[in-house]
Structure formats: structure tokens, C-alpha cells
Design a protein around this motif. Structure first.
Motif, PDB file in Angstrom:
ATOM      1  N   ARG A   1      78.565 -31.031 120.785  1.00  0.00           N
ATOM      2  CA  ARG A   1      77.579 -31.309 119.735  1.00  0.00           C
ATOM      3  C   ARG A   1      76.242 -31.699 120.347  1.00  0.00           C
ATOM      4  O   ARG A   1      75.163 -31.302 119.870  1.00  0.00           O
TER       5      ARG A   1
ATOM      6  N   GLY B   1      67.168 -40.480 113.332  1.00  0.00           N
ATOM      7  CA  GLY B   1      67.838 -39.535 114.226  1.00  0.00           C
ATOM      8  C   GLY B   1      68.594 -38.474 113.450  1.00  0.00           C
ATOM      9  O   GLY B   1      68.513 -37.274 113.746  1.00  0.00           O
ATOM     10  N   THR B   2      69.328 -38.925 112.466  1.00  0.00           N
ATOM     11  CA  THR B   2      70.121 -37.982 111.672  1.00  0.00           C
ATOM     12  C   THR B   2      69.210 -37.014 110.917  1.00  0.00           C
ATOM     13  O   THR B   2      69.469 -35.808 110.877  1.00  0.00           O
TER      14      THR B   2
ATOM     15  N   ASP C   1      75.411 -37.774 114.645  1.00  0.00           N
ATOM     16  CA  ASP C   1      74.135 -37.185 115.037  1.00  0.00           C
ATOM     17  C   ASP C   1      73.070 -38.243 115.297  1.00  0.00           C
ATOM     18  O   ASP C   1      72.180 -38.054 116.125  1.00  0.00           O
ATOM     19  N   HIS C   2      73.176 -39.333 114.573  1.00  0.00           N
ATOM     20  CA  HIS C   2      72.199 -40.406 114.770  1.00  0.00           C
ATOM     21  C   HIS C   2      72.178 -40.848 116.224  1.00  0.00           C
ATOM     22  O   HIS C   2      71.114 -40.962 116.843  1.00  0.00           O
ATOM     23  N   HIS C   3      73.372 -41.088 116.774  1.00  0.00           N
ATOM     24  CA  HIS C   3      73.422 -41.544 118.171  1.00  0.00           C
ATOM     25  C   HIS C   3      72.989 -40.456 119.134  1.00  0.00           C
ATOM     26  O   HIS C   3      72.263 -40.694 120.102  1.00  0.00           O
TER      27      HIS C   3
ATOM     28  N   ARG D   1      65.207 -46.985 110.791  1.00  0.00           N
ATOM     29  CA  ARG D   1      65.168 -46.340 112.093  1.00  0.00           C
ATOM     30  C   ARG D   1      66.470 -45.610 112.374  1.00  0.00           C
ATOM     31  O   ARG D   1      66.491 -44.544 112.989  1.00  0.00           O
ATOM     32  N   GLY D   2      67.545 -46.203 111.906  1.00  0.00           N
ATOM     33  CA  GLY D   2      68.842 -45.582 112.149  1.00  0.00           C
ATOM     34  C   GLY D   2      69.025 -44.243 111.456  1.00  0.00           C
ATOM     35  O   GLY D   2      69.868 -43.445 111.849  1.00  0.00           O
TER      36      GLY D   2
ATOM     37  N   LEU E   1      66.230 -36.147 111.687  1.00  0.00           N
ATOM     38  CA  LEU E   1      65.601 -35.242 112.648  1.00  0.00           C
ATOM     39  C   LEU E   1      66.531 -34.104 113.024  1.00  0.00           C
ATOM     40  O   LEU E   1      66.149 -32.935 113.036  1.00  0.00           O
ATOM     41  N   ALA E   2      67.762 -34.486 113.341  1.00  0.00           N
ATOM     42  CA  ALA E   2      68.721 -33.462 113.750  1.00  0.00           C
ATOM     43  C   ALA E   2      68.875 -32.429 112.640  1.00  0.00           C
ATOM     44  O   ALA E   2      68.860 -31.225 112.881  1.00  0.00           O
TER      45      ALA E   2
ATOM     46  N   GLN F   1      71.134 -37.768 118.609  1.00  0.00           N
ATOM     47  CA  GLN F   1      69.713 -37.442 118.546  1.00  0.00           C
ATOM     48  C   GLN F   1      68.883 -38.581 119.142  1.00  0.00           C
ATOM     49  O   GLN F   1      67.895 -38.357 119.820  1.00  0.00           O
ATOM     50  N   SER F   2      69.299 -39.797 118.849  1.00  0.00           N
ATOM     51  CA  SER F   2      68.571 -40.933 119.415  1.00  0.00           C
ATOM     52  C   SER F   2      68.642 -40.910 120.929  1.00  0.00           C
ATOM     53  O   SER F   2      67.701 -41.296 121.618  1.00  0.00           O
TER      54      SER F   2
ATOM     55  N   ASP G   1      66.243 -38.404 122.204  1.00  0.00           N
ATOM     56  CA  ASP G   1      64.883 -38.941 122.109  1.00  0.00           C
ATOM     57  C   ASP G   1      64.809 -40.348 122.668  1.00  0.00           C
ATOM     58  O   ASP G   1      64.008 -41.164 122.184  1.00  0.00           O
TER      59      ASP G   1
ATOM     60  N   LEU H   1      72.702 -29.903 119.762  1.00  0.00           N
ATOM     61  CA  LEU H   1      71.488 -30.567 119.297  1.00  0.00           C
ATOM     62  C   LEU H   1      70.342 -30.368 120.285  1.00  0.00           C
ATOM     63  O   LEU H   1      69.192 -30.194 119.906  1.00  0.00           O
TER      64      LEU H   1
END
Lengths: 369, 200
Positions: free
Chosen positions: A41, B175-176, A6-8, B171-172, B178-179, A10-11, A14, A45
């Protein structure tokens, strides 16, 4: 195949503000093209983001353009602020600024003296113009709805051995127009009937606008009053306050109005305040009726500069601050050596951030909490 | 101007050690170079929104926003936008602690009788909107504090670095978080909608 977390994802969604690099973004895009699971996914999101945004949009105030920025500036300058908890509370609508009381008091005295012969006057010495020479007496500040017309006994300590000063620079923002006192109607004490003398006048800022909440001392008596919202004041002084020395007419002075700056102190130029303080020996904070101020304690070379916080509820309307080294802080009084967190006294809260002793207060002017 | 040592005074800004007589020397401050007027114009709305979701009162939110900027003047932070949100968050937090006293103050100071209702809105629509806003509010409350804050800051337009700095997240991890926060919001809101629908 390694899936994207999700980090990637969502990033990437955004990517305009997530700090994701172009390479990283390209990697995400490439991967999503080949991987159904991640594509799904990502779509999920994205939908969630849209939904969340629209929900948040519902819980939002009506969009209004920002008020004029000058309002902000004005608010900042007058230090009107509020805060919760340990923050600083202040009602809107009062303005204070550094004004030199010294030269002013001298001038006022001079003007009021016109006609009267140059008799001895304790006010004549520059060091004491702004001090109401009065015996120490304190009256508890109580709830009063209209402060302007009420004379209160407020007692600044006598300013002995005054600081010899010549002209003092006034804060360019607001000064008390000297002519204000010339406007004051003060009956000639010699011909006055026995009974109280009624003095009235108006305190104006340099631009002519009335100055509310300015404190007026009646020299020779312990009486003082505050100007009303229109800057006017009236004071009734017992005749015997001046009759004792008929050659000395009633003199009115307006003391230094200290700026109660909001903290942090970046916007407050200590030198200006200090300068004025060193002239007259003390600074007085003018606190309009419904103002709430914060106290900071600081050492001014042996003098105490105190900005007073007074709760709105207490109804306190004015507080004297700062005293000379040889006279301890009268109000509020701090126990010697006590680390001052917050001391509440008669509705006046004193907050410090360093150990405080009455005789020598340390500097707390920065970041008082 | 007092020259004698005994009477001279100055603000002792150091550690408390009286130094030489420097009373005429202003405290060295950096020249303010932040164009606060510009920051104000571009971020006032977002700030009001952000604050609104904390105090849930439009007028208070606007007032706090004004207050935030009033306090900003004279400062020159590296990142004015993030700084402003920081100050605002603090103000809102402090505000919450003194709600009671403030209400008393306000009662004495001024009377703002009318709520900010749009007179033109039809009552039904207005009610429905309020109900939904209330649901969103509750849904937001259901989030953990960190999730909520991340979400609100994101909605306010802050970037990941700024959000991370404010919340204390790498910062990494933003995103998580936020999701997750968004999903939780949507889910919580959905649950409330279901509940309300069931209640009729």
C-alpha cells in the motif's frame, strides 16, 4: 496484525511536513518491514503521489521568477487592487495620497494674487481655501472618455465657519507642489477680454512626477476639472466668474487627495487622514478616469468620511466625500436609519457594515466588506 | 489644527462612541515584523501555481499573486505563508464571481494581445502540452472541492497543519484526504486519457 491506514502512510510519505513524530515514523517503518500488505500500500501511495505531482506540474504556468518586490510595494501603496464579488476593484495606475489642501490653497491663492491688491476674498480665510464656493448643483456623472479637459460641475458643500488651521502636515508621500499653481497661466482678469479665461497648469507630486487625476477647483465658480495622465489641466472659466469681483483673481486650489486604501485598514493611518480632514473640513477623493474604488463609511466626529467606490463602467470620475456635521452627505445620500449593506447610486456603490443614519454615521472603517 | 470640539474630527474607530480628541494619535498598530519580501520571494511561484489552478489563466494568476502580496503588506499574521494562501484563495474565489466585469475593465484598461506562448516551442509539442494540461484541469475539476483544495495546497508546499487549518480538517485527517485526492486525480486523469484515446 494491525495494519496502517492511509493516514499513517501518507503522513510518513510527507514526513517532512505532516507533523509526524519521529517515533511515529519509526513505527511506520518498522511495521512496513514486516507487513507485506502495508508495504504494498505504501508503494502504491508513493507511486500515486509521484504521478499526481507530475500531473499537477503539467497544469502549471511557466515558471517565472517573481517580479521585483518593489512592484508589490508600489501596488500596495497606491491601493491599486482588484477583487471580485465584494472585493475592491481598482484599476492600476492611479495614486492618491493625503495632501493638505488648506495651506496649499492658501498658498495658491497667495501666489495668484501677486500683483492684485489685497481685496476681499472669500478664499482668504484658511477655513475655506479649498472649497469652491458654489451653489449646490450636481451633475450626473456620465461616461466621458477624457476627463482631463472637461470641466464638470462638482459641488462640495460650502465650508462654513471653517476649521481654523495653521500649517497642516501633508502626507509625506505625495504633495501637490505649490509651485504648480504658480505655473498656471491665468490672465489678469482686469485686462482680460470678455470671454472665458483659460487657465492651465500642472499638478506635480513632491518628487516632481505628474499627478494624474487630481481635481482642480476654480474658486468663484463651480467649475472643476481633473488633471490628465501627465498632470496637466486646463480650465476655461467664464469671465463673469471673476469679473464680478475684479480684485479677486481666479484662484485654483487642489483639494485634499484622500488615500483610498485597500481594506483592511492596517496600512491606512487614520490619524493622517483625519488630521487633514479636520483641517479643511472635507476630504476629496481623487479618482482618475478609470479607477474603481470602494466605499467605506465612517464617522469622523460628525463628519462623514466616505471613500467612494465607483464602477469603471459608469465612467464616474470624481466624487466628493466627507462633509461637515451640519451638512449631510450629499453624494451619495443614504436613507436615514437604513442598514447599509450595499447601496448603489449612480454607479457609486456604498458599502457599509453598520446601521447608518445620515446625521450620524457609525464607524465602519474596520473591515468593511 | 482644529481644536474646537465642534469642528474637531477624528476617525472614530471604536464602536462608534466619540471619544476624546485623539486626532493626532495614530491608531495603534503592531509593528509589522513579517518579512514580506522574503515570503514573497520564496512563495511567489507556489502561489502563482496555486492560483493558476483556480483561474486557469497565467496572467491572471500572476496578477492575483501580486495583488495578494500587495494586500499582505502591513499585516503581520502568525503564519504568513498560510495567510497568503488564504488571501489568494479568497481573491480567486471573488474573481470568479466577477469575471465578466473584469473582462470589460481589462478591455478598457489595457490590451494584452499576446498570449504567453513560448515562441520557441514547436507547435506540436505545445499543442500536446496544452491538451494534457486541459486533461489535468478536467481531472482536477472532477475532484470534490475539499479534495481539490487539499491537493492544491499540498502541491503549494503547505504543511498538514496549515492545510488542515485552511480546509477545516484535523491534522489527522489531512493524510487520508490527500491520499484519496491524489488517487482520484490520477484515476480521473486516466479515465480522460482513455476517453481521448478512444476518440482518436
Amino acid at each position: 496484525m494491525q495494519h496502517l491506514d492511509d493516514h499513517h502512510l501518507q503522513s510518513w510519505l510527507d514526513r517532512d511536513r505532516s507533523g509526524i513524530s519521529r517515533d511515529e515514523a519509526a513505527e511506520v517503518e518498522d511495521h512496513v518491514q514486516d507487513c507485506e500488505a502495508c508495504a504494498a500500500r505504501l508503494a502504491e501511495l508513493e507511486a500515486t503521489t509521484r504521478r499526481a505531482s507530475s500531473l499537477l506540474a503539467v497544469a502549471a504556468p511557466a515558471a517565472e521568477g517573481p517580479p521585483d518586490f518593489r512592484d508589490v510595494v508600489r501596488r500596495s501603496r497606491r491601493g491599486a487592487s482588484f477583487g471580485g464579488g465584494g472585493g475592491w476593484w481598482m484599476a492600476a495606475g492611479w495614486a492618491a495620497s493625503l495632501v493638505v489642501g488648506m495651506g496649499l490653497g492658501w498658498l495658491a491663492h497667495d501666489q495668484l494674487r501677486s500683483g492684485a491688491d489685497a481685496g476681499p476674498s472669500t478664499a482668504a480665510s484658511e477655513g475655506e481655501t479649498v472649497v469652491a464656493a458654489a451653489p449646490e448643483e450636481e451633475s450626473p456623472s456620465d461616461q466621458e472618455s477624457s476627463a482631463a479637459e472637461q470641466a464638470r460641475a462638482a459641488v462640495p458643500p460650502p465650508d462654513t465657519g471653517g476649521t481654523s488651521d495653521s500649517a497642516v502636515a501633508a502626507d509625506p508621500d505625495i504633495t501637490i507642489a505649490p509651485t504648480t499653481f504658480a505655473d498656471a497661466e491665468a490672465p489678469d482678469p482686469l485686462s482680460a477680454e470678455p470671454g472665458p479665461l483659460h487657465v492651465q497648469g500642472q499638478v506635480r507630486a513632491e518628487d516632481g512626477s505628474p499627478l494624474a487625476g487630481a481635481q482642480i477647483f476654480a474658486q468663484g465658480s463651480s467649475l472643476t476639472t481633473l488633471t490628465g495622465s501627465d498632470g496637466t489641466f486646463s480650465l476655461s472659466v467664464p469671465a463673469d466668474a471673476v469679473a464680478a469681483d475684479s480684485a479677486r483673481p481666479l484662484a485654483l486650489t487642489a483639494p485634499i487627495i484622500g488615500r483610498v486604501a485597500d481594506e483592511p485598514r492596517e496600512t491606512w493611518t487614520p490619524a493622517t487622514r483625519t488630521h487633514a480632514e479636520s483641517q479643511a473640513g472635507f476630504a476629496v477623493l481623487i479618482v482618475p478616469e478609470l479607477a474603481v474604488l470602494e466605499i467605506e463609511l465612517g464617522e469622523v466626529r460628525g463628519k462623514v468620511a466616505v471613500k467612494v467606490r465607483q464602477a469603471l463602467d459608469s465612467g464616474a470620475t470624481l466624487t466628493l466625500v466627507q462633509h461637515r456635521a451640519d451638512s449631510p452627505v450629499v453624494e451619495p445620500t443614504l436613507p436615514a436609519g437604513q442598514p447599509a449593506e450595499t447601496i448603489e447610486r449612480r454607479g457609486v456603490r456604498v458599502t457599509g457594515s453598520a446601521p447608518i443614519a445620515v446625521d450620524s454615521l457609525r464607524v465602519l472603517l474596520d473591515r468593511a466588506r | 489644527m482644529c481644536a474646537s470640539g465642534a469642528d474637531s474630527s477624528y476617525l472614530d474607530e471604536g464602536a462608534g462612541t466619540p471619544g476624546p480628541d485623539v486626532e493626532l494619535e495614530p491608531r495603534p498598530t503592531e509593528r509589522v515584523s513579517t518579512d514580506w519580501a522574503e515570503v514573497y520571494r520564496s512563495h511567489y511561484q507556489a502561489l502563482v501555481r496555486f492560483l493558476y489552478r483556480k483561474v486557469w489563466d497565467e496572467d491572471r494568476a500572476r496578477d492575483l499573486a501580486q495583488e495578494t502580496f500587495a494586500r499582505a503588506l502591513g499585516n503581520d499574521p502568525d503564519n504568513p505563508r498560510a495567510w497568503v494562501f488564504q488571501v489568494a484563495a479568497n481573491l480567486a474565489r471573488d474573481e470568479a464571481r466577477l469575471v465578466i466585469r473584469r473582462k470589460r475593465h481589462l478591455a478598457l484598461l489595457k490590451v494584452e494581445s499576446s498570449a504567453a506562448d513560448d515562441p520557441g516551442a514547436r507547435p506540436d509539442a505545445e499543442l500536446a502540452r496544452k491538451e494534457q494540461a486541459e486533461r489535468v484541469r478536467q481531472a482536477l475539476e472532477a475532484l470534490g472541492e475539499r479534495d481539490r483544495e487539499v491537493l492544491l495546497l499540498w502541491d503549494a508546499g503547505l504543511n498538514y497543519d496549515e492545510i488542515g487549518a485552511r480546509i477545516g480538517l484535523a491534522r489527522g485527517a489531512v493524510g487520508t484526504t490527500l491520499a484519496r485526492a491524489k488517487e482520484r486525480l490520477v484515476d480521473a486523469h486516466g479515465a480522460l486519457e482513455d476517453r481521448d484515446a478512444a476518440l482518436g
